[in-house]
Design an enzyme around this catalytic site. Sequence first.
Site: not given
Ligand code: IVH
Length: 610
Positions: A135, A137, A139, A247, A337, A431, A434, A449, A454
């Site tokens: 999936e 991740k 943010d 998720y 990451k 500044c 001025c 400032c 100014c």
């Molecule tokens: S699963 C036990 N799935 O990433 C598993 N987390 O760095 C728990 N996050 O705290 C998380 N996308 O806030 C899961 N597709 C995804 C995610 C996800 C973002 C975040 C989540 C977690 C953090 C960990």
Amino acid sequence: MSRALFGALLFSVAFAAALPAQERLTPEQARGRAESLRAEIAHHDELYFKRSAPEISDAAYDRLKRELAALEREYSALATGDAAPGDDRTGGFPTLRHRTRMLGLAKTYTEAELRAFLAQARRQAGAAAVGFVIEPKFDGLAISVTYERGQLVRAVTRGDGTEGDDVTANFLALCAVPRRLASAVAVPEVIELRGEVFMTYAEFRRINAEAAAAGGEPFAHPRNLAAGTLKQQAAGSPHRQLEVVFYGWGAVEPAALAPASQQDLHRLIRAWGLPGVEDARLGETDDAVWRAVQEFGAKRAKWPFPTDGAVVKVDAVALRSRLGETGDVPRWAVAYKFPPDQAVTRVLGITLQIGRTGALTPVAELEPVKLGGSVIRRVSLHNRDEIARRDIRVGDFVRIEKAGEIIPAVVGVDKDRRPSGAGPFVFPVECPSCRTRLAAEAGVSAVRCPNRACPAQVQRRLEYFASDDCADLAGFGPGVIAKLVDQRLVREPADLFGLEPARLKTTVGEKTAAKLLAAAAQGRAREHWRFVLGLGVAGVGPASAKAVARRFPDLAALSQAATADWLDASGASSRVPGLSDEAARAWAEFLAVPDNRATVERLHAAIHIR
Ligand code: IVH
């Protein structure tokens, strides 16, 4: 504090096995480095979790954590054992306990690290076939949303994993999320759904454009803005749209209705009418998993939401139970990451930008360099303390990357390539515009400032007043305004409406003068709230300006407002409907200065002359 980030960067590439020979430190050096890393991490945790205003990118932060972890591995006596992930609780919200603990994820950064996770999971699962779900991740910030008998009853942040902030009211007000589960499939008595609250890039840009128009600092990352928004408490805060994606899950009652796999969860989420992961993939082999992760990496720039990696999860719940967890992370899931785009370039100079309110922002002027599809020429160095803390000097080679894919930031200084003559940057005491002695408030990094007259501040204020969002005075661009300020023809907004034609003609020429006079005449008819906005009160954007304009129907009334019209007796809460406490305080402070009051009165007179 010495950061040696560039060293850390080279260093982290090789950290997995052991520290390379040339990097070996004496125990004393290692202890010192570990201590400074911890202090630095604590500093960034504070900025990130408590103030929602990070100064370094995620990738830079991760590198600090990894360098510390590598040092602690190598010099085990250094470990303090407090490797727990940050606690997002900010205070001001009731604390609620999760029924089931919220775990974090272990992180991987290379193909080899990810494959090592897959191999280990297969070994421990002891099953012939292990399917993985991949999936994005997302943010944002983790949330646990409880539905009881299909009705949304609570939304709680992760907190320390055991208990978090109860943000139910804000979540319901800001997030487009169904309050009832559709009953196409069985609805459990209780289910804790786990997901991420985030902000789309489009919404992030909209809000940043507004912040810029109000003369504020842009927000560095949609994640922090999402977190700050979900936790905002001021009544009448501007509406900011948040999104949620589900998720995962925690407690389910009865247990028989719990998902049997990640794919099963995705089906249930859809059937209940909730927002779920749309781009999930299934990977049966390690190669397929790696391919899917790479595809996400290539696609993510086109996704409308911010991501910082991929999450790989064992699909079957039966296998997850066999794998279990260690500390705060499961053994059945891992994050990968994405590496950030980076570039190395040279600092050609450090200039100081003076804002409308007099705040000085140091800016590194760079040798132009391409980064993530755009050419970067300048990057903000935030404030005086930040330059000193990081010891950035003119002539240095710096590594830059885009925090949150948007705003470039310096993440490292290559001190080995520093030219011999490069001395520390000396922040001026006066500044640059001025020559007034600069003022620094205790506990605040900004240096200002204090001279409202100014020329640089006057210039910024007038540019803002004349801009599209405010009076929209066509032709009054920065160049023209600079000439008018220089000739002392203008000092404040009212002056733009009372320009003397003959003087104007000699300053900008006949044609331009005619255009400017016509624009000023037209500008008088702009809506009242735009003039209110144009006064440039710190931190006031269009929504606040409209709230003020509704309460004070013209500028004469506004100029006479007393502190008691803005704030209650304790001086803490806003009395103006739709205006945040912070903005109300800013207005009260602005009008407490007699000169500002006179500026508003004169503007009133100038736009009402017929
Ligand atoms: S699963 C036990 N799935 O990433 C598993 N987390 O760095 C728990 N996050 O705290 C998380 N996308 O806030 C899961 N597709 C995804 C995610 C996800 C973002 C975040 C989540 C977690 C953090 C960990």
